[in-house]
Design a protein around this motif. Structure first.
Motif, PDB file in Angstrom:
ATOM      1  N   SER A  98       0.752  -0.988  -0.005  1.00 26.72           N
ATOM      2  CA  SER A  98      -0.050  -0.078  -0.013  1.00 26.72           C
ATOM      3  C   SER A  98       0.860   1.243  -0.048  1.00 26.72           C
ATOM      4  O   SER A  98       2.225   1.208   0.430  1.00 26.72           O
ATOM      5  N   THR A  99       0.207   2.373  -0.153  1.00 27.67           N
ATOM      6  CA  THR A  99       1.110   3.580  -0.463  1.00 27.67           C
ATOM      7  C   THR A  99       0.183   4.749   0.226  1.00 27.67           C
ATOM      8  O   THR A  99      -1.124   4.694   0.008  1.00 27.67           O
ATOM      9  N   ILE A 100       0.465   5.899   0.937  1.00 32.94           N
ATOM     10  CA  ILE A 100      -0.246   6.941   1.552  1.00 32.94           C
ATOM     11  C   ILE A 100      -0.106   7.759   0.244  1.00 32.94           C
ATOM     12  O   ILE A 100       0.684   8.480  -0.217  1.00 32.94           O
ATOM     13  N   VAL A 101      -1.519   8.659   0.210  1.00 32.91           N
ATOM     14  CA  VAL A 101      -1.573   9.512  -0.572  1.00 32.91           C
ATOM     15  C   VAL A 101      -2.289  10.914   0.251  1.00 32.91           C
ATOM     16  O   VAL A 101      -3.399  10.633   0.979  1.00 32.91           O
ATOM     17  N   ARG A 102      -1.393  11.836   0.163  1.00 37.12           N
ATOM     18  CA  ARG A 102      -2.080  13.334   0.861  1.00 37.12           C
ATOM     19  C   ARG A 102      -3.287  13.733   0.018  1.00 37.12           C
ATOM     20  O   ARG A 102      -3.282  13.672  -1.481  1.00 37.12           O
ATOM     21  N   ALA A 103      -4.095  14.112   0.675  1.00 39.22           N
ATOM     22  CA  ALA A 103      -5.505  14.950   0.053  1.00 39.22           C
ATOM     23  C   ALA A 103      -5.290  16.271  -0.018  1.00 39.22           C
ATOM     24  O   ALA A 103      -4.982  16.809   1.185  1.00 39.22           O
ATOM     25  N   HIS A 104      -5.370  16.727  -1.095  1.00 37.52           N
ATOM     26  CA  HIS A 104      -5.481  18.196  -1.397  1.00 37.52           C
ATOM     27  C   HIS A 104      -6.588  18.928  -0.589  1.00 37.52           C
ATOM     28  O   HIS A 104      -7.428  18.362  -0.414  1.00 37.52           O
ATOM     29  N   GLY A 133      -2.123  15.284   8.315  1.00 38.07           N
ATOM     30  CA  GLY A 133      -3.280  15.719   7.682  1.00 38.07           C
ATOM     31  C   GLY A 133      -4.096  14.728   7.313  1.00 38.07           C
ATOM     32  O   GLY A 133      -4.264  13.373   7.442  1.00 38.07           O
ATOM     33  N   LEU A 134      -5.211  14.812   6.286  1.00 34.88           N
ATOM     34  CA  LEU A 134      -6.190  14.054   5.606  1.00 34.88           C
ATOM     35  C   LEU A 134      -5.301  13.109   4.584  1.00 34.88           C
ATOM     36  O   LEU A 134      -4.700  13.742   3.517  1.00 34.88           O
ATOM     37  N   THR A 135      -5.477  12.009   4.597  1.00 38.86           N
ATOM     38  CA  THR A 135      -4.819  11.080   3.711  1.00 38.86           C
ATOM     39  C   THR A 135      -5.541   9.804   3.444  1.00 38.86           C
ATOM     40  O   THR A 135      -6.540   9.737   3.783  1.00 38.86           O
ATOM     41  N   THR A 136      -5.196   9.213   2.112  1.00 42.10           N
ATOM     42  CA  THR A 136      -6.179   8.096   1.605  1.00 42.10           C
ATOM     43  C   THR A 136      -5.021   6.902   1.223  1.00 42.10           C
ATOM     44  O   THR A 136      -3.838   7.388   0.947  1.00 42.10           O
ATOM     45  N   LYS A 137      -5.185   5.891   1.649  1.00 49.31           N
ATOM     46  CA  LYS A 137      -4.357   4.757   1.273  1.00 49.31           C
ATOM     47  C   LYS A 137      -4.810   3.898   0.171  1.00 49.31           C
ATOM     48  O   LYS A 137      -5.908   3.406   0.236  1.00 49.31           O
ATOM     49  N   PRO A 155      -9.224   4.713   4.238  1.00 45.71           N
ATOM     50  CA  PRO A 155      -8.568   5.981   4.947  1.00 45.71           C
ATOM     51  C   PRO A 155      -7.192   5.596   5.230  1.00 45.71           C
ATOM     52  O   PRO A 155      -6.853   4.447   5.371  1.00 45.71           O
ATOM     53  N   GLY A 156      -6.623   6.604   5.481  1.00 45.67           N
ATOM     54  CA  GLY A 156      -5.121   6.548   5.461  1.00 45.67           C
ATOM     55  C   GLY A 156      -4.457   5.889   6.655  1.00 45.67           C
ATOM     56  O   GLY A 156      -3.337   5.145   6.656  1.00 45.67           O
ATOM     57  N   GLN A 157      -5.146   5.856   7.577  1.00 45.86           N
ATOM     58  CA  GLN A 157      -4.677   5.209   9.259  1.00 45.86           C
ATOM     59  C   GLN A 157      -4.867   3.593   9.055  1.00 45.86           C
ATOM     60  O   GLN A 157      -4.595   3.033  10.029  1.00 45.86           O
ATOM     61  N   ARG A 158      -5.866   3.163   8.123  1.00 50.93           N
ATOM     62  CA  ARG A 158      -6.215   1.753   8.089  1.00 50.93           C
ATOM     63  C   ARG A 158      -4.969   0.707   7.908  1.00 50.93           C
ATOM     64  O   ARG A 158      -4.101   0.999   7.223  1.00 50.93           O
ATOM     65  N   ALA A 267     -14.489   9.125  -3.258  1.00 46.79           N
ATOM     66  CA  ALA A 267     -13.845   8.093  -3.564  1.00 46.79           C
ATOM     67  C   ALA A 267     -14.081   7.221  -4.842  1.00 46.79           C
ATOM     68  O   ALA A 267     -13.207   6.805  -5.524  1.00 46.79           O
ATOM     69  N   THR A 268     -15.194   7.305  -5.396  1.00 45.00           N
ATOM     70  CA  THR A 268     -15.431   6.591  -6.474  1.00 45.00           C
ATOM     71  C   THR A 268     -14.664   7.555  -7.770  1.00 45.00           C
ATOM     72  O   THR A 268     -14.289   6.664  -8.539  1.00 45.00           O
TER      73      THR A 268
END
Length: 286
Positions: A98-104, A133-137, A155-158, A267-268
């Motif tokens: 997996s990789t973390i992606v920062r949310a703009h 901050g807010l992230t998506t994994k 969600p990024g913390q999962r 997310a879609t």
């Protein structure tokens, strides 16, 4: 053909899956609109800033959203995978990571007065809170040649291990002829984050060989139990050296600036962008 646009081969693969209206007034050419979508996710610009050569920005956005909800890009990815599998071109030594992606800030905006984002909405939009901050994994399964087979957003913390089973269950490569889709890899390679008895048992139950290094605390716990600790899990060092392919896959995906940073609110839409980028990686490798 301009930079960041579809080649003839890529368009030939995608064109048959684009929905066409039987009635109504003439519309902007499909290839022109899809080129606008590719340009957008490649450069990461705002929809409103799309060059005029792709037509009205709202037309491009509306069709992208429609295709995302209809699963057009998912079907395109499955079709190109099916062709590769029929030709024996898929290496079923599957790697997961997996990789973390920062949310703009545009992805995190609610559009309501008062700002903020509720816990329920973060779950639906796959946004998580962390110190950054807010992230998506983005969880990914790729074949032995570094091409995406399945995608899962959380969600990024999962934690990675929680998502391992759902990710593998998303692998579904259709057959070009009769028969059920192929869902089972020959072998799975993963890092220590996926080392757990439950996941190893799940792979064993499905008859999938695996190469996952054991965590230090798990080794110590097994040694402390003596005979009751059981044998150490098998580990193939030569196979594990190939795990770099998934890192290369992430590197190519993040070459799309609209993937490296999340700008989409839903997310879609973001998953559709990742799927379209994955389709392009496949199209350039077959």
């Amino acid at each position: 053909m301009r930079r960041h646009e579809l080649t003839e081969q890529e368009w030939e693969l995608l064109a048959p899956l684009i929905p066409r209206a039987a009635t109504g007034r003439p519309r902007v050419a499909d290839r022109r609109v899809v080129n606008g979508m590719v340009y957008k996710i490649r450069t990461g610009i705002s929809w409103r800033d799309l060059p005029e050569r792709y037509g009205p920005w709202k037309t491009v956005y509306t069709r992208f959203r429609r295709y995302a909800l209809d699963g057009v890009f998912t079907r395109a990815l499955q079709q190109i995978q099916a062709r590769a599998d029929a030709a024996g071109d898929i290496d079923w030594l599957v790697q997961i990571d997996s990789t973390i992606v920062r949310a703009h800030q545009h992805a995190a905006a609610t559009g309501r007065k008062g700002g903020g984002i509720s816990a329920g909405r973060t779950g639906r939009s796959r946004l998580g809170r962390s110190r950054g901050g807010l992230t998506t994994k983005v969880h990914l399964a790729c074949d032995g040649r570094g091409r995406p087979l399945a995608i899962l957003l959380t969600p990024g913390q999962r934690h990675d291990s929680v998502c391992a089973r759902p990710l593998l269950e998303r692998i579904r490569v259709p057959r070009t002829g009769a028969g059920r889709p192929r869902c089972r890899p020959d072998q799975v390679i993963a890092d220590k984050a996926y080392s757990s008895r439950g996941f190893r048992a799940y792979l064993g139950k499905r008859g999938i060989a695996h190469t996952i290094p054991e965590k230090t605390d798990q080794q110590r716990h097994r040694h402390n139990r003596g005979r009751r600790g059981g044998r150490p899990p098998g580990f193939d060092r030569e196979a594990y050296r190939r795990r770099n392919m998934i890192e290369r896959c992430f590197n190519r995906l993040k070459g799309f600036r609209g993937i490296a940073t999340r700008y989409e609110k839903t997310a879609t839409s973001y998953e559709a962008a990742v799927t379209l980028a994955s389709f392009l990686l496949w199209a350039r490798s077959v």
